[in-house]
Scaffold this active site. Sequence first.
Site, PDB file in Angstrom:
ATOM      1  N   ARG A  55       0.848  -1.203   0.000  1.00 27.20           N
ATOM      2  CA  ARG A  55       0.000   0.000   0.000  1.00 27.20           C
ATOM      3  C   ARG A  55       0.885   1.257   0.000  1.00 27.20           C
ATOM      4  O   ARG A  55       0.571   2.266  -0.607  1.00 27.20           O
ATOM      5  CB  ARG A  55      -0.941  -0.002   1.213  1.00 27.20           C
ATOM      6  CG  ARG A  55      -1.763   1.250   1.254  1.00 27.20           C
ATOM      7  CD  ARG A  55      -2.887   1.325   2.293  1.00 27.20           C
ATOM      8  NE  ARG A  55      -2.918   0.354   3.337  1.00 27.20           N
ATOM      9  CZ  ARG A  55      -2.210   0.427   4.475  1.00 27.20           C
ATOM     10  NH1 ARG A  55      -1.390   1.448   4.696  1.00 27.20           N
ATOM     11  NH2 ARG A  55      -2.322  -0.503   5.392  1.00 27.20           N
ATOM     12  N   TYR A  72     -15.006  16.311 -16.428  1.00 29.92           N
ATOM     13  CA  TYR A  72     -15.537  14.949 -16.508  1.00 29.92           C
ATOM     14  C   TYR A  72     -16.687  14.788 -15.499  1.00 29.92           C
ATOM     15  O   TYR A  72     -16.583  15.248 -14.354  1.00 29.92           O
ATOM     16  CB  TYR A  72     -14.402  13.948 -16.243  1.00 29.92           C
ATOM     17  CG  TYR A  72     -14.875  12.553 -15.951  1.00 29.92           C
ATOM     18  CD1 TYR A  72     -15.722  11.888 -16.841  1.00 29.92           C
ATOM     19  CD2 TYR A  72     -14.503  11.896 -14.788  1.00 29.92           C
ATOM     20  CE1 TYR A  72     -16.181  10.610 -16.571  1.00 29.92           C
ATOM     21  CE2 TYR A  72     -14.945  10.611 -14.516  1.00 29.92           C
ATOM     22  CZ  TYR A  72     -15.796   9.981 -15.411  1.00 29.92           C
ATOM     23  OH  TYR A  72     -16.244   8.720 -15.141  1.00 29.92           O
ATOM     24  N   ASP A 103      -5.922  18.894 -14.815  1.00 32.38           N
ATOM     25  CA  ASP A 103      -6.223  17.534 -15.264  1.00 32.38           C
ATOM     26  C   ASP A 103      -5.818  17.472 -16.736  1.00 32.38           C
ATOM     27  O   ASP A 103      -6.456  18.068 -17.603  1.00 32.38           O
ATOM     28  CB  ASP A 103      -7.720  17.250 -15.076  1.00 32.38           C
ATOM     29  CG  ASP A 103      -8.094  15.820 -15.460  1.00 32.38           C
ATOM     30  OD1 ASP A 103      -7.390  15.227 -16.301  1.00 32.38           O
ATOM     31  OD2 ASP A 103      -9.103  15.302 -14.935  1.00 32.38           O
ATOM     32  N   LYS A 136      -6.663   6.226 -19.527  1.00 34.41           N
ATOM     33  CA  LYS A 136      -6.838   6.726 -20.900  1.00 34.41           C
ATOM     34  C   LYS A 136      -5.539   6.567 -21.697  1.00 34.41           C
ATOM     35  O   LYS A 136      -5.036   5.481 -21.838  1.00 34.41           O
ATOM     36  CB  LYS A 136      -7.339   8.169 -20.860  1.00 34.41           C
ATOM     37  CG  LYS A 136      -8.378   8.449 -19.781  1.00 34.41           C
ATOM     38  CD  LYS A 136      -9.618   7.589 -19.911  1.00 34.41           C
ATOM     39  CE  LYS A 136     -10.581   7.904 -18.779  1.00 34.41           C
ATOM     40  NZ  LYS A 136     -11.542   6.862 -18.538  1.00 34.41           N
TER      41      LYS A 136
END
Length: 388
Positions: A54, A106, A178, A203
Amino acid sequence: MKKSDLNKLHKASKVIHVGGHPDKETGAIMPPIYQTSTYVQESPGIHKGYEYTRSHNPTRTRLEECLASLENAKYSVVTASGLSAAMLVMHALPAKSKILCGDDVYGGTYRLFTTVFNDLHDFVFIDTTDPKVVEAAIKEHKPKLLWLETPTNPLLKITDIAKTTKIAKAHKTLTVVDNTFMSPYFQNPLDLGADIVLHSMTKYINGHSDVVGGCLMLNNKKLYEAIWKLQNSIGPSQSPFDSWLVLRGIKTLGLRMEAHAKNAMKVAKYLEAHPKVERVVYPGLKSHPQHKIAKKQMSGFGGMITFFLKGDIKKCNKFLSTVNMFALAESLGGVESLIEHPAIMTHASVPKEVRESIGLTDNLIRLSVGIENVDDLIADLETAFKKV
Ligand code: P1T
Protein backbone atom coordinates in the site's frame (compact mmCIF):
# COMPACT_ATOMS: atom_id res chain seq x y z
CA MET A 1 22.11 5.48 -17.67
CA LYS A 2 22.43 8.10 -14.95
CA LYS A 3 19.18 9.73 -13.74
CA SER A 4 20.38 13.17 -14.88
CA ASP A 5 21.05 11.78 -18.40
CA LEU A 6 17.68 10.02 -18.53
CA ASN A 7 15.89 13.28 -17.80
CA LYS A 8 17.55 14.88 -20.85
CA LEU A 9 16.06 12.32 -23.24
CA HIS A 10 13.18 13.04 -25.61
CA LYS A 11 9.77 11.81 -24.47
CA ALA A 12 9.74 8.95 -27.00
CA SER A 13 12.92 7.63 -25.31
CA LYS A 14 11.87 8.44 -21.74
CA VAL A 15 8.76 6.24 -22.02
CA ILE A 16 11.02 3.28 -22.77
CA HIS A 17 14.07 3.98 -20.62
CA VAL A 18 12.96 5.85 -17.48
CA GLY A 19 11.84 3.14 -15.07
CA GLY A 20 12.74 0.65 -17.81
CA HIS A 21 16.18 -0.37 -16.55
CA PRO A 22 17.02 -4.09 -16.61
CA ASP A 23 16.32 -6.04 -13.43
CA LYS A 24 19.46 -5.86 -11.24
CA GLU A 25 19.15 -9.43 -9.97
CA THR A 26 18.60 -11.31 -13.25
CA GLY A 27 19.20 -8.89 -16.11
CA ALA A 28 15.59 -9.33 -17.27
CA ILE A 29 15.00 -6.53 -19.75
CA MET A 30 11.35 -6.23 -18.76
CA PRO A 31 10.49 -5.11 -15.22
CA PRO A 32 9.42 -7.83 -12.79
CA ILE A 33 5.88 -7.65 -11.42
CA TYR A 34 6.54 -7.50 -7.69
CA GLN A 35 3.26 -9.21 -6.87
CA THR A 36 3.78 -9.03 -3.14
CA SER A 37 1.92 -7.38 -0.30
CA THR A 38 4.85 -7.24 2.13
CA TYR A 39 8.67 -7.32 2.35
CA VAL A 40 10.98 -9.18 4.73
CA GLN A 41 12.95 -6.94 7.08
CA GLU A 42 16.46 -7.71 8.36
CA SER A 43 15.60 -6.44 11.83
CA PRO A 44 12.69 -4.25 12.89
CA GLY A 45 12.76 -1.10 10.76
CA ILE A 46 15.80 -2.22 8.73
CA HIS A 47 14.73 -2.97 5.18
CA LYS A 48 15.49 -2.21 1.55
CA GLY A 49 13.10 0.76 1.29
CA TYR A 50 9.96 -1.33 0.95
CA GLU A 51 7.70 -2.33 3.85
CA TYR A 52 4.18 -2.86 2.53
CA THR A 53 2.67 -2.53 -0.98
CA ARG A 54 0.00 0.00 0.00
CA SER A 55 2.95 2.30 0.83
CA HIS A 56 5.46 1.38 -1.89
CA ASN A 57 6.01 -1.28 -4.52
CA PRO A 58 9.04 -1.55 -6.82
CA THR A 59 6.92 -2.02 -9.98
CA ARG A 60 4.87 1.06 -9.09
CA THR A 61 8.07 2.99 -8.27
CA ARG A 62 9.31 2.41 -11.82
CA LEU A 63 6.07 3.80 -13.23
CA GLU A 64 6.23 6.80 -10.89
CA GLU A 65 9.77 7.57 -12.08
CA CYS A 66 8.72 7.38 -15.72
CA LEU A 67 5.66 9.61 -15.24
CA ALA A 68 7.58 12.21 -13.22
CA SER A 69 10.17 12.50 -15.95
CA LEU A 70 7.50 12.89 -18.66
CA GLU A 71 5.88 15.80 -16.81
CA ASN A 72 9.23 17.29 -15.72
CA ALA A 73 8.19 16.70 -12.11
CA LYS A 74 10.25 15.82 -9.07
CA TYR A 75 7.51 13.68 -7.56
CA SER A 76 4.75 11.39 -8.71
CA VAL A 77 2.07 9.34 -6.96
CA VAL A 78 0.38 6.50 -8.84
CA THR A 79 -3.16 5.75 -7.72
CA ALA A 80 -5.84 3.14 -8.37
CA SER A 81 -7.91 5.50 -10.55
CA GLY A 82 -8.04 9.06 -11.83
CA LEU A 83 -10.79 9.90 -9.36
CA SER A 84 -8.83 8.55 -6.39
CA ALA A 85 -5.99 10.87 -7.42
CA ALA A 86 -8.53 13.74 -7.32
CA MET A 87 -9.71 12.51 -3.93
CA LEU A 88 -6.17 12.73 -2.52
CA VAL A 89 -5.90 16.36 -3.63
CA MET A 90 -9.23 17.14 -1.95
CA HIS A 91 -8.07 15.58 1.33
CA ALA A 92 -4.77 17.45 1.19
CA LEU A 93 -6.60 20.78 1.54
CA PRO A 94 -7.72 22.20 4.88
CA ALA A 95 -11.42 21.66 5.58
CA LYS A 96 -13.78 24.32 4.21
CA SER A 97 -11.39 25.34 1.44
CA LYS A 98 -12.83 27.40 -1.38
CA ILE A 99 -12.20 25.68 -4.69
CA LEU A 100 -12.72 27.24 -8.12
CA CYS A 101 -13.38 24.59 -10.71
CA GLY A 102 -13.88 24.75 -14.47
CA ASP A 103 -17.55 24.50 -15.41
CA ASP A 104 -16.96 21.68 -17.89
CA VAL A 105 -15.16 18.74 -16.30
CA TYR A 106 -15.54 14.95 -16.51
CA GLY A 107 -18.95 13.99 -15.06
CA GLY A 108 -17.32 11.79 -12.41
CA THR A 109 -15.14 14.67 -11.23
CA TYR A 110 -18.23 16.89 -11.02
CA ARG A 111 -20.03 14.17 -9.03
CA LEU A 112 -17.05 13.71 -6.68
CA PHE A 113 -16.91 17.44 -5.95
CA THR A 114 -20.64 18.11 -5.69
CA THR A 115 -21.58 15.04 -3.65
CA VAL A 116 -18.67 13.39 -1.79
CA PHE A 117 -16.68 16.57 -1.05
CA ASN A 118 -19.53 19.06 -0.99
CA ASP A 119 -19.64 19.10 2.82
CA LEU A 120 -15.87 19.27 3.25
CA HIS A 121 -15.13 22.08 0.78
CA ASP A 122 -16.89 24.91 -0.96
CA PHE A 123 -16.93 24.65 -4.77
CA VAL A 124 -17.58 27.42 -7.26
CA PHE A 125 -17.81 26.49 -10.96
CA ILE A 126 -16.66 29.07 -13.52
CA ASP A 127 -15.69 29.34 -17.18
CA THR A 128 -11.90 29.19 -16.93
CA THR A 129 -11.31 29.93 -20.62
CA ASP A 130 -11.50 33.66 -19.91
CA PRO A 131 -8.59 34.84 -17.70
CA LYS A 132 -10.63 37.91 -16.70
CA VAL A 133 -13.39 35.67 -15.33
CA VAL A 134 -10.76 33.66 -13.43
CA GLU A 135 -9.14 36.78 -11.98
CA ALA A 136 -12.45 38.25 -10.87
CA ALA A 137 -13.48 34.94 -9.28
CA ILE A 138 -10.14 34.59 -7.48
CA LYS A 139 -10.45 38.13 -6.13
CA GLU A 140 -14.02 37.49 -5.00
CA HIS A 141 -13.62 34.01 -3.49
CA LYS A 142 -9.94 33.91 -2.46
CA PRO A 143 -9.79 30.17 -3.23
CA LYS A 144 -7.14 27.75 -1.98
CA LEU A 145 -7.30 25.85 -5.26
CA LEU A 146 -8.09 26.34 -8.93
CA TRP A 147 -9.05 23.11 -10.71
CA LEU A 148 -8.56 23.17 -14.47
CA GLU A 149 -9.29 20.57 -17.06
CA THR A 150 -7.83 21.57 -20.42
CA PRO A 151 -9.03 20.56 -22.95
CA THR A 152 -12.28 19.94 -21.09
CA ASN A 153 -14.39 16.81 -21.18
CA PRO A 154 -16.49 16.83 -23.33
CA LEU A 155 -16.65 20.37 -24.78
CA LEU A 156 -12.88 20.56 -25.44
CA LYS A 157 -12.68 24.12 -24.11
CA ILE A 158 -9.10 25.29 -23.65
CA THR A 159 -7.71 27.38 -20.81
CA ASP A 160 -4.50 29.34 -21.25
CA ILE A 161 -2.46 27.55 -18.58
CA ALA A 162 0.44 30.03 -18.37
CA LYS A 163 -1.80 33.10 -18.12
CA THR A 164 -4.20 31.52 -15.65
CA THR A 165 -1.61 30.00 -13.32
CA LYS A 166 0.16 33.39 -13.21
CA ILE A 167 -3.03 35.00 -11.95
CA ALA A 168 -3.56 32.17 -9.44
CA LYS A 169 0.04 32.40 -8.17
CA ALA A 170 -0.27 36.15 -7.61
CA HIS A 171 -3.13 35.36 -5.22
CA LYS A 172 -1.44 32.33 -3.60
CA THR A 173 -3.97 29.97 -5.15
CA LEU A 174 -2.71 26.49 -6.08
CA THR A 175 -3.55 25.18 -9.55
CA VAL A 176 -4.29 21.60 -10.52
CA VAL A 177 -4.46 20.71 -14.21
CA ASP A 178 -6.22 17.53 -15.26
CA ASN A 179 -4.08 16.74 -18.31
CA THR A 180 -5.83 13.48 -19.21
CA PHE A 181 -6.95 14.49 -22.71
CA MET A 182 -3.48 15.58 -23.85
CA SER A 183 -1.34 13.02 -22.00
CA PRO A 184 2.15 14.14 -20.95
CA TYR A 185 3.21 13.69 -24.57
CA PHE A 186 1.32 16.73 -25.90
CA GLN A 187 1.14 19.06 -22.89
CA ASN A 188 3.16 19.69 -19.73
CA PRO A 189 1.24 21.96 -17.33
CA LEU A 190 3.96 22.10 -14.62
CA ASP A 191 6.25 23.82 -17.15
CA LEU A 192 3.47 26.39 -17.64
CA GLY A 193 3.11 27.17 -13.93
CA ALA A 194 0.68 24.55 -12.60
CA ASP A 195 1.36 23.13 -9.13
CA ILE A 196 -0.11 19.66 -9.66
CA VAL A 197 -0.84 17.65 -12.79
CA LEU A 198 -3.43 14.88 -12.68
CA HIS A 199 -4.00 12.11 -15.21
CA SER A 200 -6.49 9.35 -15.49
CA MET A 201 -3.97 6.72 -16.62
CA THR A 202 -6.97 4.66 -17.69
CA LYS A 203 -6.84 6.73 -20.90
CA TYR A 204 -3.88 7.60 -23.14
CA ILE A 205 -1.07 6.82 -20.69
CA ASN A 206 -1.99 3.14 -20.57
CA GLY A 207 -3.68 3.31 -23.95
CA HIS A 208 -5.09 -0.21 -24.18
CA SER A 209 -8.37 0.00 -22.22
CA ASP A 210 -7.32 -2.76 -19.84
CA VAL A 211 -6.37 -0.82 -16.70
CA VAL A 212 -7.96 1.75 -14.40
CA GLY A 213 -5.39 4.07 -12.84
CA GLY A 214 -4.47 7.61 -12.01
CA CYS A 215 -1.49 9.73 -11.08
CA LEU A 216 -0.41 13.07 -9.68
CA MET A 217 2.83 14.82 -10.58
CA LEU A 218 4.25 17.80 -8.71
CA ASN A 219 7.42 19.60 -7.65
CA ASN A 220 6.51 20.81 -4.15
CA LYS A 221 8.08 18.43 -1.63
CA LYS A 222 5.80 19.33 1.27
CA LEU A 223 2.68 18.89 -0.83
CA TYR A 224 4.00 15.61 -2.24
CA GLU A 225 4.68 14.27 1.26
CA ALA A 226 1.19 15.26 2.38
CA ILE A 227 -0.37 13.53 -0.65
CA TRP A 228 1.76 10.41 -0.25
CA LYS A 229 0.81 10.20 3.45
CA LEU A 230 -2.85 10.37 2.46
CA GLN A 231 -2.36 7.66 -0.15
CA ASN A 232 -0.69 5.50 2.48
CA SER A 233 -3.37 6.20 5.08
CA ILE A 234 -6.44 5.89 2.85
CA GLY A 235 -5.10 3.21 0.54
CA PRO A 236 -5.96 3.91 -3.13
CA SER A 237 -2.58 2.64 -4.36
CA GLN A 238 -2.41 0.90 -7.71
CA SER A 239 -1.81 -2.86 -7.77
CA PRO A 240 1.63 -4.05 -8.98
CA PHE A 241 0.08 -5.88 -11.93
CA ASP A 242 -1.82 -2.80 -13.10
CA SER A 243 1.33 -0.66 -12.75
CA TRP A 244 3.17 -3.23 -14.83
CA LEU A 245 0.50 -3.10 -17.53
CA VAL A 246 0.78 0.69 -17.63
CA LEU A 247 4.58 0.42 -17.87
CA ARG A 248 4.01 -1.82 -20.86
CA GLY A 249 1.40 0.44 -22.46
CA ILE A 250 3.29 3.69 -21.94
CA LYS A 251 6.22 2.57 -24.10
CA THR A 252 4.24 3.43 -27.24
CA LEU A 253 2.73 6.67 -25.91
CA GLY A 254 4.53 8.83 -28.48
CA LEU A 255 3.63 6.64 -31.45
CA ARG A 256 0.05 6.33 -30.31
CA MET A 257 -0.47 10.04 -29.61
CA GLU A 258 0.90 11.00 -33.04
CA ALA A 259 -1.42 8.45 -34.68
CA HIS A 260 -4.47 9.54 -32.61
CA ALA A 261 -3.88 13.18 -33.54
CA LYS A 262 -3.31 12.48 -37.24
CA ASN A 263 -6.50 10.42 -37.48
CA ALA A 264 -8.52 12.87 -35.39
CA MET A 265 -7.56 15.81 -37.62
CA LYS A 266 -8.82 13.92 -40.70
CA VAL A 267 -12.03 12.84 -38.96
CA ALA A 268 -12.62 16.40 -37.66
CA LYS A 269 -12.24 17.87 -41.16
CA TYR A 270 -14.57 15.21 -42.58
CA LEU A 271 -17.18 16.02 -39.91
CA GLU A 272 -16.80 19.77 -40.40
CA ALA A 273 -17.69 19.37 -44.08
CA HIS A 274 -20.64 17.04 -43.40
CA PRO A 275 -24.13 18.45 -44.09
CA LYS A 276 -25.67 16.47 -41.19
CA VAL A 277 -23.30 18.00 -38.63
CA GLU A 278 -24.22 21.24 -36.90
CA ARG A 279 -20.77 21.99 -35.41
CA VAL A 280 -17.48 20.23 -34.73
CA VAL A 281 -15.15 20.97 -31.84
CA TYR A 282 -11.53 19.88 -32.23
CA PRO A 283 -8.58 21.94 -30.95
CA GLY A 284 -6.74 21.45 -34.26
CA LEU A 285 -9.45 23.11 -36.35
CA LYS A 286 -9.10 26.83 -37.08
CA SER A 287 -12.78 27.15 -36.13
CA HIS A 288 -12.00 26.13 -32.51
CA PRO A 289 -12.48 29.26 -30.37
CA GLN A 290 -9.15 28.73 -28.58
CA HIS A 291 -7.19 27.27 -31.51
CA LYS A 292 -4.37 29.81 -31.05
CA ILE A 293 -3.96 28.94 -27.36
CA ALA A 294 -4.00 25.25 -28.27
CA LYS A 295 -1.15 25.83 -30.73
CA LYS A 296 0.80 27.76 -28.10
CA GLN A 297 0.58 25.31 -25.19
CA MET A 298 0.07 21.90 -26.82
CA SER A 299 2.47 20.11 -29.16
CA GLY A 300 -0.39 18.13 -30.74
CA PHE A 301 -4.17 18.38 -30.74
CA GLY A 302 -5.04 14.95 -29.38
CA GLY A 303 -7.57 12.32 -30.36
CA MET A 304 -10.82 13.66 -28.88
CA ILE A 305 -13.55 15.20 -31.03
CA THR A 306 -16.95 16.51 -30.02
CA PHE A 307 -19.66 17.20 -32.57
CA PHE A 308 -23.27 18.29 -32.59
CA LEU A 309 -25.52 16.27 -34.85
CA LYS A 310 -28.29 18.13 -36.68
CA GLY A 311 -31.37 16.70 -35.01
CA ASP A 312 -32.63 15.46 -31.68
CA ILE A 313 -31.73 12.74 -29.18
CA LYS A 314 -33.58 10.11 -31.26
CA LYS A 315 -31.32 10.79 -34.23
CA CYS A 316 -28.28 10.62 -31.93
CA ASN A 317 -29.43 7.27 -30.58
CA LYS A 318 -29.86 5.95 -34.10
CA PHE A 319 -26.41 7.20 -35.08
CA LEU A 320 -24.77 5.77 -31.96
CA SER A 321 -26.33 2.37 -32.41
CA THR A 322 -25.51 2.22 -36.12
CA VAL A 323 -21.76 2.83 -35.98
CA ASN A 324 -19.82 -0.36 -35.94
CA MET A 325 -16.10 0.20 -35.73
CA PHE A 326 -16.57 3.05 -33.24
CA ALA A 327 -17.60 1.09 -30.15
CA LEU A 328 -20.38 2.64 -28.08
CA ALA A 329 -18.66 2.86 -24.71
CA GLU A 330 -17.55 5.22 -21.95
CA SER A 331 -13.84 6.01 -21.55
CA LEU A 332 -11.31 7.18 -24.11
CA GLY A 333 -7.66 7.08 -25.08
CA GLY A 334 -7.38 3.42 -26.08
CA VAL A 335 -6.02 2.25 -29.43
CA GLU A 336 -9.58 1.40 -30.52
CA SER A 337 -12.09 4.11 -31.47
CA LEU A 338 -14.95 4.80 -29.07
CA ILE A 339 -18.11 6.85 -29.38
CA GLU A 340 -20.48 7.99 -26.65
CA HIS A 341 -23.34 10.26 -25.70
CA PRO A 342 -22.15 12.39 -22.72
CA ALA A 343 -25.65 13.54 -21.65
CA ILE A 344 -26.78 9.93 -21.15
CA MET A 345 -23.44 8.30 -20.35
CA THR A 346 -20.29 10.00 -18.96
CA HIS A 347 -21.99 13.22 -17.81
CA ALA A 348 -25.36 11.87 -16.65
CA SER A 349 -24.53 12.96 -13.08
CA VAL A 350 -24.40 16.59 -14.19
CA PRO A 351 -27.96 17.98 -13.86
CA LYS A 352 -29.64 18.69 -17.22
CA GLU A 353 -29.99 22.43 -16.53
CA VAL A 354 -26.26 22.66 -15.71
CA ARG A 355 -25.37 20.68 -18.84
CA GLU A 356 -27.49 22.93 -21.00
CA SER A 357 -26.17 26.12 -19.43
CA ILE A 358 -22.67 25.22 -20.63
CA GLY A 359 -23.74 23.93 -24.05
CA LEU A 360 -23.61 20.20 -23.31
CA THR A 361 -26.78 19.50 -25.23
CA ASP A 362 -28.54 16.25 -26.11
CA ASN A 363 -27.30 16.31 -29.72
CA LEU A 364 -23.65 16.26 -28.62
CA ILE A 365 -21.62 13.17 -29.53
CA ARG A 366 -18.07 12.50 -28.32
CA LEU A 367 -15.48 10.52 -30.26
CA SER A 368 -12.25 9.04 -29.00
CA VAL A 369 -10.47 8.52 -32.31
CA GLY A 370 -8.30 5.42 -32.23
CA ILE A 371 -5.31 4.45 -34.30
CA GLU A 372 -7.07 2.24 -36.85
CA ASN A 373 -6.91 3.07 -40.56
CA VAL A 374 -8.64 6.44 -40.81
CA ASP A 375 -10.48 5.61 -44.07
CA ASP A 376 -12.17 2.71 -42.28
CA LEU A 377 -13.20 5.04 -39.46
CA ILE A 378 -14.65 7.63 -41.83
CA ALA A 379 -16.47 4.92 -43.80
CA ASP A 380 -18.03 3.74 -40.53
CA LEU A 381 -19.26 7.27 -39.69
CA GLU A 382 -20.55 7.75 -43.24
CA THR A 383 -22.65 4.57 -43.02
CA ALA A 384 -24.19 5.85 -39.79
CA PHE A 385 -24.89 9.32 -41.23
CA LYS A 386 -26.75 7.69 -44.12
CA LYS A 387 -29.08 6.01 -41.60
CA VAL A 388 -30.09 9.24 -39.82
O1 P1T B 1 -11.95 6.77 -14.60
P1 P1T B 1 -10.81 7.29 -13.79
O2 P1T B 1 -9.50 6.64 -14.07
O3 P1T B 1 -11.11 7.36 -12.32
O4 P1T B 1 -10.56 8.81 -14.26
C1 P1T B 1 -11.48 9.83 -14.08
C2 P1T B 1 -11.29 10.92 -15.09
C3 P1T B 1 -10.58 12.06 -14.70
N1 P1T B 1 -10.37 13.08 -15.56
C4 P1T B 1 -10.82 13.02 -16.84
C5 P1T B 1 -10.56 14.17 -17.76
C6 P1T B 1 -11.51 11.90 -17.28
O5 P1T B 1 -11.94 11.88 -18.55
C7 P1T B 1 -11.76 10.83 -16.39
C8 P1T B 1 -12.54 9.62 -16.80
N2 P1T B 1 -13.31 9.80 -17.94
C9 P1T B 1 -14.15 8.87 -18.51
C10 P1T B 1 -14.33 7.65 -18.01
C11 P1T B 1 -14.86 9.32 -19.72
O6 P1T B 1 -15.41 8.48 -20.47
O7 P1T B 1 -14.86 10.53 -19.97
